[in-house]
Write an enzyme that holds these catalytic residues in place. Structure first.
Site, short mmCIF file in Angstrom:
data_model
loop_
_atom_site.label_atom_id
_atom_site.label_comp_id
_atom_site.label_asym_id
_atom_site.label_seq_id
_atom_site.Cartn_x
_atom_site.Cartn_y
_atom_site.Cartn_z
N GLY A 132 -16.15 -0.18 -32.15
CA GLY A 132 -16.01 0.08 -30.71
C GLY A 132 -16.90 1.22 -30.28
CB SER A 134 -21.58 -1.05 -26.75
OG SER A 134 -22.51 -1.01 -27.79
CD GLU A 250 -24.09 -0.77 -36.73
OE1 GLU A 250 -23.45 0.28 -36.60
OE2 GLU A 250 -24.27 -1.58 -35.81
C1 LIG Z 1 -25.05 -9.79 -31.03
C2 LIG Z 1 -24.62 -8.41 -30.63
C3 LIG Z 1 -23.54 -7.83 -31.27
C4 LIG Z 1 -23.12 -6.56 -30.90
N1 LIG Z 1 -22.02 -6.03 -31.52
C5 LIG Z 1 -21.59 -4.80 -31.15
C6 LIG Z 1 -20.41 -4.25 -31.74
O1 LIG Z 1 -19.78 -4.87 -32.60
N2 LIG Z 1 -19.99 -3.04 -31.32
C7 LIG Z 1 -20.66 -2.32 -30.37
O2 LIG Z 1 -20.23 -1.21 -30.07
N3 LIG Z 1 -21.77 -2.80 -29.78
C8 LIG Z 1 -22.24 -4.04 -30.14
N4 LIG Z 1 -23.36 -4.56 -29.55
C9 LIG Z 1 -23.99 -3.83 -28.45
C10 LIG Z 1 -25.35 -3.22 -28.77
O3 LIG Z 1 -25.22 -2.14 -29.65
C11 LIG Z 1 -25.97 -2.83 -27.42
O4 LIG Z 1 -26.21 -4.02 -26.71
C12 LIG Z 1 -27.23 -2.07 -27.58
O5 LIG Z 1 -27.00 -0.80 -28.14
C13 LIG Z 1 -27.94 -1.88 -26.22
O6 LIG Z 1 -27.08 -1.36 -25.26
P1 LIG Z 1 -26.92 -2.06 -23.83
O7 LIG Z 1 -26.63 -3.49 -24.02
O8 LIG Z 1 -25.98 -1.24 -23.02
O9 LIG Z 1 -28.38 -1.99 -23.17
P2 LIG Z 1 -29.04 -0.74 -22.44
O10 LIG Z 1 -28.80 0.50 -23.23
O11 LIG Z 1 -28.62 -0.74 -21.01
O12 LIG Z 1 -30.58 -1.08 -22.54
C14 LIG Z 1 -31.20 -2.02 -21.66
C15 LIG Z 1 -32.70 -2.00 -21.96
O13 LIG Z 1 -33.25 -0.70 -21.68
C16 LIG Z 1 -33.91 -0.18 -22.84
N5 LIG Z 1 -33.66 1.28 -22.93
C17 LIG Z 1 -32.46 1.91 -22.78
N6 LIG Z 1 -32.61 3.25 -22.95
C18 LIG Z 1 -33.92 3.45 -23.24
C19 LIG Z 1 -34.70 4.63 -23.55
N7 LIG Z 1 -34.14 5.84 -23.61
N8 LIG Z 1 -36.02 4.45 -23.81
C20 LIG Z 1 -36.60 3.22 -23.75
N9 LIG Z 1 -35.91 2.08 -23.45
C21 LIG Z 1 -34.59 2.19 -23.21
C22 LIG Z 1 -33.26 -0.88 -24.02
O14 LIG Z 1 -34.13 -0.91 -25.14
C23 LIG Z 1 -33.01 -2.28 -23.45
O15 LIG Z 1 -34.17 -3.05 -23.54
C24 LIG Z 1 -23.81 -5.84 -29.88
C25 LIG Z 1 -24.90 -6.42 -29.25
C26 LIG Z 1 -25.31 -7.70 -29.61
C27 LIG Z 1 -26.50 -8.30 -28.91
#
Ligand SMILES: Cc1cc2nc3c(=O)[nH]c(=O)nc-3n(C[C@H](O)[C@H](O)[C@H](O)COP(=O)(O)OP(=O)(O)OC[C@H]3O[C@@H](n4cnc5c(N)ncnc54)[C@H](O)[C@@H]3O)c2cc1C
Length: 385
Positions: A132, A134, A250
């Site tokens: 947990g 994100s 991880e």
């Molecule tokens: C299949 C899958 C399984 C997952 N499982 C889990 C889980 O079990 N537990 C959990 O906690 N999370 C999980 N996640 C979530 C995952 O860790 C997040 O989706 C990821 O960290 C990105 O966060 P976000 O989706 O909020 O995107 P955002 O952080 O909003 O990013 C959106 C875009 O902006 C870019 N960006 C953001 N900040 C910056 C920066 N500072 N510099 C440059 N570019 C930037 C990112 O690269 C991305 O392209 C999972 C995701 C997927 C796809």
């Protein structure tokens, strides 16, 4: 594996290599009925039944101490097991997180009572964990999490929401990164990790459907969930340090190289047939293998650093970034190869496997930290920003 081995930076000890044949033989029978397009889900696939069978053979928690029901063996033993699970496409998602990071985290930071309660259950394949971290609006910027565990006289009251939580609907427990003091402006300060029993009143888990139609990740809502004082894992306020260490585990494993391996293997089998064999296909096979071999060697070398207690955070980010790039290149290149052929020549199962991996592949460079974030970490690690 012999070509790959000759490039190894660090050799996996022979006693661990010796496990491969046994694992392969076991899986060949245990998942014989699963077609390739299902096996392609691998660590995203779910089978609590298979996990219990693997646990019965001592293949879950293999690195954990024997006194807590583990195997007492090295991280290389686990590396061999994981490689074999992935190469065969075994649906190992149910115990994956608990085995990879939750039980080791509890071992490192937990109280004696927490170790005795959770770790034996993990090793028996009875307790599954999810991550947990994100939240809506807090993915890459994890330090801004808003889910809050407010101390009260019975422990903590949990309120907030997590998202994209893989397999939350199948797990008994979540290790959640939460705020125990301060506000999201305080960033890393005031963050802690708590173990949440997902059957508690006030927890709602809602699966989310992905592009391929699978429901593997979830939204999880906490509405005044009463946690006991023993829910806290590690020290209050140390959540950020704990999570950062967890992410190195991880990001560096073979799962960051092998997400398209079942598809590649199916395609190779076709390329070995008289109608599948072409010069361009053989060239592509060579290109993939020459990228896979050094990446695997790097991943094994990082494992060695982790075993020695180092924290190879930048190296792990590098392997994940290069690994997921290869994982995404494989379905795209195989699609180009297959679509240049007569459709009736190509096995349907291979096309179904390609369809699944193509739909899943955008997520390879999101889960576990996005490409942009990893590149930023690598640049900082190299002193370039
Ligand atoms: C299949 C899958 C399984 C997952 N499982 C889990 C889980 O079990 N537990 C959990 O906690 N999370 C999980 N996640 C979530 C995952 O860790 C997040 O989706 C990821 O960290 C990105 O966060 P976000 O989706 O909020 O995107 P955002 O952080 O909003 O990013 C959106 C875009 O902006 C870019 N960006 C953001 N900040 C910056 C920066 N500072 N510099 C440059 N570019 C930037 C990112 O690269 C991305 O392209 C999972 C995701 C997927 C796809």
């Amino acid at each position: 594996m012999s070509t790959l081995d000759s490039l190894a930076l660090t050799r996996i000890p022979p006693e661990d290599e010796a496990l491969r044949a046994e694992v392969r033989a076991f899986l060949a029978e245990a998942i014989a009925e699963l077609p390739a397009h299902i096996r392609a889900r691998s660590w995203g696939g779910y089978s609590s039944e298979l996990s219990r069978k693997l646990a019965a053979r001592g293949w879950i928690g293999v690195t954990l101490p024997k006194e807590y029901g583990g195997g007492g063996r090295s991280a290389f033993t686990r590396y061999v097991l994981v490689e074999e699970f992935l190469a065969c496409g075994a649906p190992v998602g149910s115990h994956w997180i608990a085995d990879r990071q939750s039980a080791p985290l509890i071992l490192k930071y937990g109280t004696e009572a927490q170790k005795q309660f959770y770790i034996p259950k993990v090793c028996r394949g009875e307790a599954f964990f999810c991550i947990g971290m994100s939240e809506p609006g807090s993915g890459s910027d994890l330090a801004s999490v808003r889910t809050r565990a407010t101390p009260n006289d019975q422990g903590f009251v949990l309120n907030g929401q997590k998202i994209w939580t893989t397999n939350a609907h199948h797990c008994q427990y979540m290790i959640a990164l939460v705020r125990t003091s301060g506000s999201s402006e305080d960033r890393h300060k005031g963050l802690s990790q708590v173990i949440v029993d997902l059957s508690l009143p006030g927890v709602t888990v809602r699966p989310i459907e992905d592009l391929s139609g699978d429901r593997h990740f979830c939204e999880v809502f906490f509405d005044n969930v009463q946690l006991g004082p023993d829910a806290l894992i590690g020290a209050e306020g140390q959540g950020w340090v704990q999570v950062t260490a967890e992410l190195a585990f991880e990001r560096s494993g073979p799962e960051r190289l092998f997400s398209s391996i079942v598809l590649f293997d199916q395609w190779l089998q076709y390329v070995r047939t008289p109608q599948g064999r072409t010069e361009s296909a053989q060239r592509l096979a060579g290109q993939v293998l020459t990228q896979l071999a050094p990446l695997r060697a790097m991943s094994v070398a990082i494992q060695d650093k982790l075993v020695r207690g180092e924290s190879p955070i930048v190296e792990a980010a590098l392997v994940k970034e290069l690994g997921t790039t290869l994982e995404q290149m494989i379905p795209a290149a195989i699609a180009d190869d297959l679509f240049a052929r007569e459709a009736e020549d190509v096995p349907v199962e291979l096309l179904m496997t390609l369809k699944y991996v193509t739909e899943a592949s955008p997520s390879f460079s999101l889960r576990g930290g996005t490409r942009d974030i990893l590149r930023g970490m690598i640049a900082r690690g190299l002193g370039l920003r």
